[in-house]
Scaffold this motif. Structure first.
Motif, PDB file in Angstrom:
ATOM      1  N   SER B  40       0.551  -0.931   0.379  1.00 37.26           N
ATOM      2  CA  SER B  40       0.272   0.020  -0.130  1.00 37.26           C
ATOM      3  C   SER B  40       0.408   1.158  -0.071  1.00 37.26           C
ATOM      4  CB  SER B  40      -1.174   0.236   1.293  1.00 37.26           C
ATOM      5  OG  SER B  40      -1.984  -1.074   1.245  1.00 37.26           O
ATOM      6  N   GLY B  45      -0.770   8.046  -7.640  1.00 35.78           N
ATOM      7  CA  GLY B  45      -1.744   8.396  -8.079  1.00 35.78           C
ATOM      8  C   GLY B  45      -2.811   8.681  -7.366  1.00 35.78           C
ATOM      9  N   GLU B 366      -7.151  -5.911  -1.688  1.00 42.56           N
ATOM     10  CA  GLU B 366      -6.650  -6.837  -3.221  1.00 42.56           C
ATOM     11  C   GLU B 366      -6.258  -7.664  -3.965  1.00 42.56           C
ATOM     12  OE1 GLU B 366      -3.664  -4.566  -4.805  1.00 42.56           O
ATOM     13  OE2 GLU B 366      -3.514  -5.908  -6.322  1.00 42.56           O
ATOM     14  N   SER B 381      -9.190   1.137  -5.867  1.00 45.31           N
ATOM     15  CA  SER B 381      -8.415   0.086  -5.183  1.00 45.31           C
ATOM     16  C   SER B 381      -7.704   0.640  -3.768  1.00 45.31           C
ATOM     17  CB  SER B 381      -6.999  -0.621  -5.872  1.00 45.31           C
ATOM     18  OG  SER B 381      -5.970   0.520  -5.849  1.00 45.31           O
ATOM     19  N   MET B 382      -7.781   1.839  -3.477  1.00 43.12           N
ATOM     20  CA  MET B 382      -7.106   2.369  -2.181  1.00 43.12           C
ATOM     21  C   MET B 382      -8.181   2.871  -1.359  1.00 43.12           C
ATOM     22  SD  MET B 382      -3.868   4.433  -2.024  1.00 43.12           S
ATOM     23  CE  MET B 382      -3.901   5.674  -2.526  1.00 43.12           C
TER      24      MET B 382
HETATM   25  C1  FAD Z   1       2.753   0.797  -7.235  1.00 46.01           C
HETATM   26  C2  FAD Z   1       1.343   0.568  -7.384  1.00 46.01           C
HETATM   27  C3  FAD Z   1       0.934   2.144  -6.967  1.00 46.01           C
HETATM   28  C4  FAD Z   1      -0.430   2.034  -6.887  1.00 46.01           C
HETATM   29  N1  FAD Z   1      -1.089   3.388  -6.899  1.00 46.01           N
HETATM   30  C5  FAD Z   1      -2.025   3.020  -6.801  1.00 46.01           C
HETATM   31  C6  FAD Z   1      -3.662   4.221  -6.444  1.00 46.01           C
HETATM   32  O1  FAD Z   1      -2.771   5.932  -6.957  1.00 46.01           O
HETATM   33  N2  FAD Z   1      -4.333   4.618  -6.342  1.00 46.01           N
HETATM   34  C7  FAD Z   1      -4.721   3.174  -5.971  1.00 46.01           C
HETATM   35  O2  FAD Z   1      -6.537   3.202  -5.719  1.00 46.01           O
HETATM   36  N3  FAD Z   1      -4.629   2.316  -5.933  1.00 46.01           N
HETATM   37  C8  FAD Z   1      -3.149   2.045  -6.016  1.00 46.01           C
HETATM   38  N4  FAD Z   1      -1.835   0.889  -6.417  1.00 46.01           N
HETATM   39  C9  FAD Z   1      -3.127  -0.329  -5.258  1.00 46.01           C
HETATM   40  C10 FAD Z   1      -3.581  -0.094  -4.320  1.00 46.01           C
HETATM   41  O3  FAD Z   1      -2.192  -0.048  -3.577  1.00 46.01           O
HETATM   42  C11 FAD Z   1      -3.743  -1.539  -4.134  1.00 46.01           C
HETATM   43  O4  FAD Z   1      -4.332  -2.266  -4.385  1.00 46.01           O
HETATM   44  C12 FAD Z   1      -3.879  -2.225  -1.912  1.00 46.01           C
HETATM   45  O5  FAD Z   1      -2.863  -0.748  -1.820  1.00 46.01           O
HETATM   46  C13 FAD Z   1      -3.901  -2.975  -1.105  1.00 46.01           C
HETATM   47  O6  FAD Z   1      -3.917  -2.794  -0.080  1.00 46.01           O
HETATM   48  P1  FAD Z   1      -4.199  -4.082   0.463  1.00 46.01           P
HETATM   49  O7  FAD Z   1      -4.529  -3.527   2.322  1.00 46.01           O
HETATM   50  O8  FAD Z   1      -5.219  -4.844  -0.260  1.00 46.01           O
HETATM   51  O9  FAD Z   1      -2.617  -4.920   0.566  1.00 46.01           O
HETATM   52  P2  FAD Z   1      -1.078  -4.831   0.875  1.00 46.01           P
HETATM   53  O10 FAD Z   1      -1.110  -3.423   1.411  1.00 46.01           O
HETATM   54  O11 FAD Z   1      -0.787  -5.109  -0.320  1.00 46.01           O
HETATM   55  O12 FAD Z   1      -0.635  -5.442   2.467  1.00 46.01           O
HETATM   56  C14 FAD Z   1      -0.817  -6.666   1.971  1.00 46.01           C
HETATM   57  C15 FAD Z   1      -0.603  -6.821   3.460  1.00 46.01           C
HETATM   58  O13 FAD Z   1      -0.439  -8.253   3.339  1.00 46.01           O
HETATM   59  C16 FAD Z   1       0.243  -9.416   4.502  1.00 46.01           C
HETATM   60  N5  FAD Z   1       1.088 -10.309   3.383  1.00 46.01           N
HETATM   61  C17 FAD Z   1       1.236 -10.784   2.760  1.00 46.01           C
HETATM   62  N6  FAD Z   1       1.167 -12.203   2.900  1.00 46.01           N
HETATM   63  C18 FAD Z   1       1.081 -12.663   3.917  1.00 46.01           C
HETATM   64  C19 FAD Z   1       1.883 -14.169   4.187  1.00 46.01           C
HETATM   65  N7  FAD Z   1       2.344 -14.796   3.499  1.00 46.01           N
HETATM   66  N8  FAD Z   1       1.627 -13.785   5.580  1.00 46.01           N
HETATM   67  C20 FAD Z   1       1.105 -12.952   6.584  1.00 46.01           C
HETATM   68  N9  FAD Z   1       1.039 -11.830   6.042  1.00 46.01           N
HETATM   69  C21 FAD Z   1       0.725 -11.584   4.283  1.00 46.01           C
HETATM   70  C22 FAD Z   1       1.456  -7.952   4.117  1.00 46.01           C
HETATM   71  O14 FAD Z   1       2.613  -8.131   4.849  1.00 46.01           O
HETATM   72  C23 FAD Z   1       0.712  -6.845   4.144  1.00 46.01           C
HETATM   73  O15 FAD Z   1       0.663  -6.194   5.187  1.00 46.01           O
HETATM   74  C24 FAD Z   1      -1.116   0.934  -6.267  1.00 46.01           C
HETATM   75  C25 FAD Z   1      -0.451  -0.294  -6.606  1.00 46.01           C
HETATM   76  C26 FAD Z   1       1.152  -0.646  -6.826  1.00 46.01           C
HETATM   77  C27 FAD Z   1       1.483  -1.888  -6.808  1.00 46.01           C
END
Ligand code: FAD
Ligand code: SF4
Ligand code: SF4
Ligand code: FES
Lengths: 237, 534
Positions: B40, B45, B366, B381-382
């Motif tokens: 995250s 953007g 995600e 997605s955020m």
């Molecule tokens: C470069 C980039 C730019 C982006 N820009 C944007 C944007 O501008 N606007 C937007 O809306 N979205 C954007 N996104 C997408 C967005 O950032 C993500 O979809 C969102 O942050 C996902 O959040 P999350 O909490 O689901 O997962 P994540 O932030 O990926 O967190 C996953 C968590 O799970 C944990 N985890 C994973 N596997 C295990 C395991 N086996 N055991 C224990 N823990 C585990 C990790 O340690 C982490 O804490 C972007 C993505 C990328 C890669």
């Protein structure tokens, strides 16, 4: 590019550390220490420069691979850096590069250190808003960028894990909160600021030059000091 | 009262933990690495909400329509309805946590983003994810200190503890000490996308290995729309990965071109006069693929027309990054860009309340197949992770009384645990290669069948540990899902079925029983009339 990584290895905290030199070859002009570690770990049957088998994987931490998460902080040729930001070519095309874990934190294994104390210190500072708050845009932005990587603490003469003084990894994040609290709620945090940060700091700013995020430390310090130190000083008089 | 176990401490995990804690419900926040290292923090953007601060008469209904259309109507309309209506409140919440969004006269400014006709994306330069994460981490710390959130920041998910088809808890390993623990209670997965399946090709982190998804798949969780991978059109190659050039670069005026007959051809602007360079990502990536195939050479992103003010106030960090990695100043020179694997619209299948098919197992962020259908709009997605986190917490709060479990609350495991063995990097690379061949921007049955064959022979090459077996099975499910969807929709483009087919406006469901994978299609609900705007 043909280089040798001289890595300080240690299987676990209970075993003794030892140096191991591992040859690494790459065509990738932009390869970093992180690239080298990744590639070495995906090989097998590797031997070091003395012909001994290399115990794999070499333990290290990474995540973003683009200097945005602070996971891969380690000491390369004596300086704390992010492995994913340490390009090999800067050290010359055929050289030996030393790679060690950060020295201010307990080693878990090889290049992995337990940096929990950084996060514990932020808890001790009580770094949060008790109520809804509006922040100052520029300061809050700059302050929010801290990676909590620990590079600054590595070079700080006054920081040690478990000590009273929390170093730049505390100075930076506190400014987002400190500069936004209403007057009535400031006292406690200002006190913590003076005790845990301001008073222990030698102000040499050795930390500023190693911060891989290039945080504008001067700007944050000026503002936080104005809130927590000088205001109080002026008020007294 | 039992504790809730949250796997993952990115935006989704933090948002859930905080929401539970606000209601005095405690949770364990379990993650491989501290929140500061989660994917995250890479988000650049911005985040979408129809705040309507730019004088464009934006509404939540427009946000709903753009999201549904961008996802080519493959998202659950009721979930998207709640998401888009909830978005302004999420932004309000974030502002109250002290997030320094870009503002003018105290009002949040919004920027253009792909697939949206109105300015709807709030931002903090192009480091929005990092700035949001800092605010949420600070907020979570408040509840940590109150004992409501307990962090396990170097703990790895191993598997679910199942009791007669019901999720009873989770087994985790402390990566620092090697100790294995069983935690009882409900489990919420917030483990992020499956980026680690594609090392070198992804803009995200390989630490999101996909192992959580692969394991729960083997334990009976259904996965949805696995074929829907998002290729981001504008990425640059850096050592070991693809580095994103945020869509905000085009939102602020960046233009894509290719050299045709020695002249710059701004193909997106010519082909799509209305949205031009800001068409949804699936369309842009596909067009780039086609023009490159026809004219050869690279596609360039031209940002030389952006104003000094834009560079200084809105994209200074992006400029620094490009100069560092490409040694090109984007202010004066166009940069070559290519597609990279960026986002997973598919994943663990949930209903609009974030419940999976396994009782007591929830998922948000995600890792789920939620909100984005066949293609995710930038900035959604955020929002999906934060809103989904709050929503799943509300669901859990509603049935938190009926928690029961045969497992002791927290116990150290002494028996041998096969799940601790990790997948070999060589195998990971081989699987990635096979998948990339089958699941490119343009796909067909022949390639997919070929990839399935290669995967099968790889599976028979040697004996594999459990995680490796699960990865192979997850890869197979991805290919099978793509093979079975015999139409083109969003990110899934089939040369052999180039048209959209209404009979496929359904969620592809992958189900694993032992070694067998079956693919079926689940109908989408209609939008409830109570949801529609008058
Ligand atoms: C470069 C980039 C730019 C982006 N820009 C944007 C944007 O501008 N606007 C937007 O809306 N979205 C954007 N996104 C997408 C967005 O950032 C993500 O979809 C969102 O942050 C996902 O959040 P999350 O909490 O689901 O997962 P994540 O932030 O990926 O967190 C996953 C968590 O799970 C944990 N985890 C994973 N596997 C295990 C395991 N086996 N055991 C224990 N823990 C585990 C990790 O340690 C982490 O804490 C972007 C993505 C990328 C890669
Ligand atoms: S200025 Fe010196 S003493 Fe103060 S935090 Fe930096 S390195 Fe440490
Ligand atoms: S101030 Fe800089 S060096 Fe110190 S922890 Fe933060 S990002 Fe790292
Ligand atoms: S891996 Fe994130 S900073 Fe190096």
């Amino acid at each position: 590019m043909q280089i040798t990584l001289k890595i300080l290895r240690r299987e676990s905290p209970d075993t003794s550390p030892y140096w191991q030199s591992i040859p690494f070859q790459t065509e990738d002009e932009n390869a970093t220490v992180a690239t080298a570690l990744t590639n070495i770990n995906s090989g097998n049957g590797l031997t070091d420069t003395e012909g001994n088998a290399v115990r794999l994987p070499i333990q290290w931490e990474c995540s973003c691979l683009q200097k945005k998460c602070g996971a891969c902080a380690m000491v390369v040729n004596g300086c704390p850096v992010l492995a994913c930001n340490a390009q090999l070519k800067q050290f010359g095309k055929s050289s030996t590069i030393t790679v060690e874990p950060l020295r201010k934190f307990p080693v878990v294994s090889d290049l992995v250190t337990d940096r929990s104390i950084i996060f514990e210190n932020l808890k001790t500072l009580r770094l949060w808003f008790a109520q809804q708050a509006q922040t100052d845009g520029d300061i809050a932005y700059e302050s929010s960028r801290c990676l909590q990587c620990g590079c600054c603490l590595e070079v700080c003469p006054n920081f040690y894990a478990g000590g009273e003084f929390f170093g730049m990894a505390g100075f930076v994040p506190i400014s987002r909160i400190l500069t936004a609290l209403p007057e009535s709620q400031k006292q406690e945090l200002c006190q913590a600021y003076r005790k845990r940060l301001y008073e222990g700091c030698g102000k040499s700013l050795a930390c500023r030059n190693v911060c891989p995020a290039g945080i504008d430390i001067d700007k944050l310090l000026i503002n936080s000091n104005a809130v927590a130190v000088w205001k109080r000083f002026f008020r007294k008089r | 009262m039992q504790s809730v176990n949250i796997i993952g401490a990115g935006l989704a995990g933090l948002s859930t933990a905080i929401t539970l804690a606000e209601q005095n419900v405690s949770c364990r926040l379990i993650s491989l690495q501290p929140s500061e290292r989660a994917q995250s923090v890479l988000a650049e953007g911005g985040i979408n909400a129809s705040l309507n601060t730019m004088g464009e008469e934006d509404t939540t209904e427009y946000h709903f329509q753009d999201t549904m259309k961008g996802g080519v109507y493959l998202a659950d309309p009721n979930a998207v309805d709640a998401l888009t209506k909830g978005a302004p409140q999420i932004l309000q919440w974030l502002e109250g946590l002290g997030v320094p969004f870009h503002k003018k006269n105290g009002v949040i400014m919004l920027r253009n983003f792909g697939g949206q006709k109105k300015k709807r994306t709030a931002y903090a330069k192009s480091s929005t994810g990092k700035i949001l994460m800092t605010a949420l981490i600070d907020e979570a710390r408040k509840f940590e200190s109150a004992g409501l959130i307990r962090r396990f920041p170097h703990h790895e998910f191993l598997r679910l503890l199942m009791n007669e088809g019901i999720c009873a808890g989770v087994r985790v390993r402390d990566r620092y000490t090697g100790q294995i623990w069983d935690f009882s209670g409900k489990v919420l997965l917030c483990s992020g996308g499956m980026n680690g399946i594609f090392p070198h090709m992804t803009t995200g982190t390989t630490q999101n290995s996909g192992d959580v998804t692969a394991t729960v798949f083997s334990q009976g969780a259904l996965l949805g729309n696995l074929e829907m991978l998002q290729y981001h059109p504008t990425t640059i190659g850096i050592s070991g990965k693809r580095c994103l050039v945020t869509e905000a670069a085009r939102g602020e005026g960046g233009r894509l071109y290719i050299m045709r007959d020695n002249q710059k051809w701004y193909f997106m602007e010519e082909k799509y006069p209305e949205l031009g360079n800001l068409m949804p990502r699936d369309v842009v990536a596909r067009e780039m693929y086609f023009v490159r195939r026809k004219y050869g050479g690279s596609v360039y992103l031209d940002m030389t027309g952006l104003s000094k003010e834009t560079w200084e106030q809105k994209l200074s960090d992006l400029r620094d990054e490009i100069i560092q990695y490409l040694a090109i100043d984007p202010k004066t020179e166009p940069i070559p860009v290519k597609e990279g694997i960026h986002y997973f619209m598919g994943g663990i299948d949930t209903d609009e309340f974030h419940c999976t098919n396994i009782p007591n197992l929830y998922a948000s962020g995600e890792c789920t197949c939620q909100y984005h259908g066949a293609n995710r709009l930038g900035g959604n997605s955020m929002l999906g992770a934060l809103f989904g986190g709050r929503k799943s917490a509300q669901t859990i709060l509603q049935d938190v009384q009926d928690v029961s479990s045969d497992f002791p609350t927290e116990s150290l495991v002494r028996e041998n645990e096969p799940y601790t063995e990790e997948a070999s990097p060589i195998l990971i690379e081989s699987i990635s290669q096979i998948l990339l061949e089958g699941l490119g921007i343009v796909r067909n049955a022949e390639q997919l069948t070929q990839s399935l064959k290669k995967l099968k022979s790889l599976s028979q090459e040697r004996s594999y540990n459990l995680r490796e077996q699960n990865r192979l099975k997850l890869a197979e499910a991805m290919l099978l899902s793509a093979l079975e969807r015999r139409e083109s929709r969003g990110a899934h483009y089939r040369e052999d079925f180039p048209e959209k087919d209404e009979s496929f406006r359904k969620v592809t469901i992958a189900c694993r029983k032992e070694e067998q994978i079956s693919i079926t299609f689940r109908n989408l609900p209609e939008r409830r009339s109570s949801c529609k705007s008058p």
